[in-house]
Write a protein that holds these residues in place. Structure first.
Motif, PDB file in Angstrom:
ATOM      1  N   HIS A  92       1.139  -1.046  -0.129  1.00  0.00           N
ATOM      2  CA  HIS A  92       0.128   0.180   0.278  1.00  0.00           C
ATOM      3  C   HIS A  92       0.609   1.192   0.312  1.00  0.00           C
ATOM      4  O   HIS A  92       2.130   1.123   0.156  1.00  0.00           O
ATOM      5  CB  HIS A  92      -0.961   0.108   1.517  1.00  0.00           C
ATOM      6  N   GLU A  93       0.681   2.745  -0.214  1.00  0.00           N
ATOM      7  CA  GLU A  93       0.919   4.034   0.098  1.00  0.00           C
ATOM      8  C   GLU A  93       0.214   4.637   1.576  1.00  0.00           C
ATOM      9  O   GLU A  93       0.797   5.939   1.398  1.00  0.00           O
ATOM     10  CB  GLU A  93       1.182   4.494  -1.442  1.00  0.00           C
ATOM     11  N   ASN A  94      -0.941   4.343   1.613  1.00  0.00           N
ATOM     12  CA  ASN A  94      -2.035   5.108   2.746  1.00  0.00           C
ATOM     13  C   ASN A  94      -1.618   4.083   4.147  1.00  0.00           C
ATOM     14  O   ASN A  94      -2.900   4.099   3.941  1.00  0.00           O
ATOM     15  CB  ASN A  94      -2.449   5.210   1.740  1.00  0.00           C
ATOM     16  N   SER A  95      -1.280   4.569   4.671  1.00  0.00           N
ATOM     17  CA  SER A  95      -1.046   4.112   6.367  1.00  0.00           C
ATOM     18  C   SER A  95      -2.752   4.577   6.965  1.00  0.00           C
ATOM     19  O   SER A  95      -3.487   3.131   7.632  1.00  0.00           O
ATOM     20  CB  SER A  95       0.219   4.232   7.401  1.00  0.00           C
ATOM     21  N   GLU A  96      -3.848   5.412   6.482  1.00  0.00           N
ATOM     22  CA  GLU A  96      -4.839   6.333   7.010  1.00  0.00           C
ATOM     23  C   GLU A  96      -5.630   5.197   6.670  1.00  0.00           C
ATOM     24  O   GLU A  96      -6.591   4.075   7.360  1.00  0.00           O
ATOM     25  CB  GLU A  96      -4.702   6.642   6.743  1.00  0.00           C
ATOM     26  N   TRP A  97      -5.673   4.173   5.552  1.00  0.00           N
ATOM     27  CA  TRP A  97      -6.330   3.292   5.044  1.00  0.00           C
ATOM     28  C   TRP A  97      -6.158   1.621   5.627  1.00  0.00           C
ATOM     29  O   TRP A  97      -7.270   1.081   5.516  1.00  0.00           O
ATOM     30  CB  TRP A  97      -6.503   3.399   3.308  1.00  0.00           C
ATOM     31  N   THR A  98      -5.009   1.707   5.467  1.00  0.00           N
ATOM     32  CA  THR A  98      -4.660  -0.323   6.062  1.00  0.00           C
ATOM     33  C   THR A  98      -4.847  -0.098   7.859  1.00  0.00           C
ATOM     34  O   THR A  98      -4.884  -1.609   7.949  1.00  0.00           O
ATOM     35  CB  THR A  98      -3.770  -0.125   5.555  1.00  0.00           C
ATOM     36  N   VAL A  99      -4.750   0.959   8.169  1.00  0.00           N
ATOM     37  CA  VAL A  99      -5.074   0.741   9.786  1.00  0.00           C
ATOM     38  C   VAL A  99      -5.899   0.016  10.053  1.00  0.00           C
ATOM     39  O   VAL A  99      -6.064  -1.257  11.089  1.00  0.00           O
ATOM     40  CB  VAL A  99      -4.681   1.784  10.548  1.00  0.00           C
ATOM     41  N   HIS A 100      -7.219  -0.150   9.534  1.00  0.00           N
ATOM     42  CA  HIS A 100      -8.752  -0.478   9.643  1.00  0.00           C
ATOM     43  C   HIS A 100      -8.137  -2.608   9.434  1.00  0.00           C
ATOM     44  O   HIS A 100      -8.532  -3.308   9.958  1.00  0.00           O
ATOM     45  CB  HIS A 100      -9.626   0.019   8.891  1.00  0.00           C
ATOM     46  N   LEU A 101      -7.617  -2.762   8.174  1.00  0.00           N
ATOM     47  CA  LEU A 101      -7.257  -3.915   8.277  1.00  0.00           C
ATOM     48  C   LEU A 101      -6.338  -5.130   9.479  1.00  0.00           C
ATOM     49  O   LEU A 101      -6.476  -5.621   9.471  1.00  0.00           O
ATOM     50  CB  LEU A 101      -6.759  -3.709   6.308  1.00  0.00           C
ATOM     51  N   THR A 102      -5.143  -4.027   9.379  1.00  0.00           N
ATOM     52  CA  THR A 102      -3.964  -3.822  10.050  1.00  0.00           C
ATOM     53  C   THR A 102      -4.747  -4.814  11.827  1.00  0.00           C
ATOM     54  O   THR A 102      -4.577  -5.087  12.785  1.00  0.00           O
ATOM     55  CB  THR A 102      -3.266  -3.367   9.981  1.00  0.00           C
ATOM     56  N   LYS A 103      -5.599  -3.941  12.489  1.00  0.00           N
ATOM     57  CA  LYS A 103      -5.906  -3.885  13.360  1.00  0.00           C
ATOM     58  C   LYS A 103      -7.446  -5.696  13.940  1.00  0.00           C
ATOM     59  O   LYS A 103      -7.263  -6.082  14.562  1.00  0.00           O
ATOM     60  CB  LYS A 103      -7.236  -3.088  13.507  1.00  0.00           C
TER      61      LYS A 103
END
Length: 319
Positions: A8-19
């Motif tokens: 990815h290139e945007n942690s703000e969008w990915t944090v919901h998946l990593t949680k």
């Protein structure tokens, strides 16, 4: 130890998946590919790979993230790694022209669209729409980039020759017929593992395209969690949604090796469906999901867990 790798290139969008992955105890690693180094003499690590690369990366200062990701995905696929939303998904993510061609191939109706390069060609392309409303949009878009509504060619000419005209990052601007929705909403169908999860109704009375992410800036529109009006939420999961178009969407995704996507359509005054976007970097609105008791990122995390187990056997849980 085999893991889930998230590109990815945007942690703000990915944090919901990593949680969600953390909740399930699934080992994972993030590859933030706004820049990097790729040694072709080396083999990729063991694991499965899921790409969330976005067409709008350049709006966050990551101009070449999709181009670099395309090379990384090719490297992974050349070594036989399991890649979800791989090279073909990224190819469609950054080109609405290719999206429409694939949708049409499988019998999905899209709005009449003309692709242009150059301001004069853009004005020329508008001539077939004389006398009716039309819109412009960027071929490589996301976040509603370049979406403008016009009632006349004169209005388009003033925009194109004025200071507010926005050049698309790939140089390609689309002219598209404007589909009037009598109730000012669009429908977004979410798929995980190629299977339909739910459909969400999105209020478009304040603009043409809205990102369902919890905090998403689109021009002057802001859709953070907690600021939706309860009497008319901007995002609502549709209970029991059914339509024949779902099976067509599934065939489109399967034929292009896309496992995760949000596909958007609009109905005109007679109820006819026009599909206008395949988002392979799909997000979900947590307020709408909480009201419906359905959670896209949880389904995605479970899907990735099942694929990791299928490829490598039992997963060494992180909790």
């Amino acid at each position: 130890m085999s893991e889930v790798y998230i590109i990815h290139e945007n942690s703000e969008w990915t944090v919901h998946l990593t949680k969600r992955l953390e909740e399930l105890g699934i080992p994972f690693e993030e590859w933030h590919l706004d820049e990097g180094l790729l040694d072709l003499s080396k083999e990729p690590p063991e694991g499965i790979f899921y790409s969330r690369m976005s067409a709008s990366s350049h709006t966050r200062g990551h101009r070449f993230a999709p181009e670099y990701s395309a090379q990384v995905l090719a490297w992974l696929e050349a070594h036989g790694r399991k890649v979800y939303n791989g090279s073909r998904a990224l190819e469609l993510e950054v080109s609405k022209v290719k999206q429409y061609l694939e949708l049409n191939k499988h019998g999905v109706t899209t709005p009449r669209t003309i692709a242009t390069v150059g301001k004069q060609q853009l004005l020329e392309a508008a001539k077939p729409f004389e006398g009716r409303a039309f819109i412009t949009k960027h071929n490589r878009a996301g976040k509603g980039l370049g979406v403008q509504l016009f009632q006349s060619i004169e209005a388009l000419k003033a925009y194109v020759e004025g200071p507010s005209f926005k050049e698309p990052v790939d140089g390609i601007t689309l002219i598209q017929e404007y589909i009037q929705s009598p109730e000012s909403y669009i429908t977004r169908c979410e798929f995980v593992g190629g299977e339909f999860v739910y459909a969400v109704k999105v209020d478009t009375s304040e603009g043409f395209e809205l990102c369902p992410a919890d905090a998403c800036q689109i021009g002057d529109l802001f859709c953070p969690v907690g600021e939706e009006v309860e009497e008319k939420p901007k995002f609502q999961v549709i209970e029991g949604f059914k339509d024949r178009v779902i099976e067509k969407y599934k065939r489109v995704l399967e034929s292009n090796n896309i496992q995760v996507a949000g596909i958007e359509f609009i109905r005109n005054e007679t109820g006819e469906i026009f599909t206008y976007d395949i988002n392979t970097n799909t997000n979900y609105n947590s307020d709408a999901e909480a009201r419906a008791g359905k959670y896209g990122m949880l389904e995605l995390a479970k899907f990735l867990e099942s694929q990791l187990v299928a490829e490598y056997g039992a997963v060494a849980k992180t909790r």
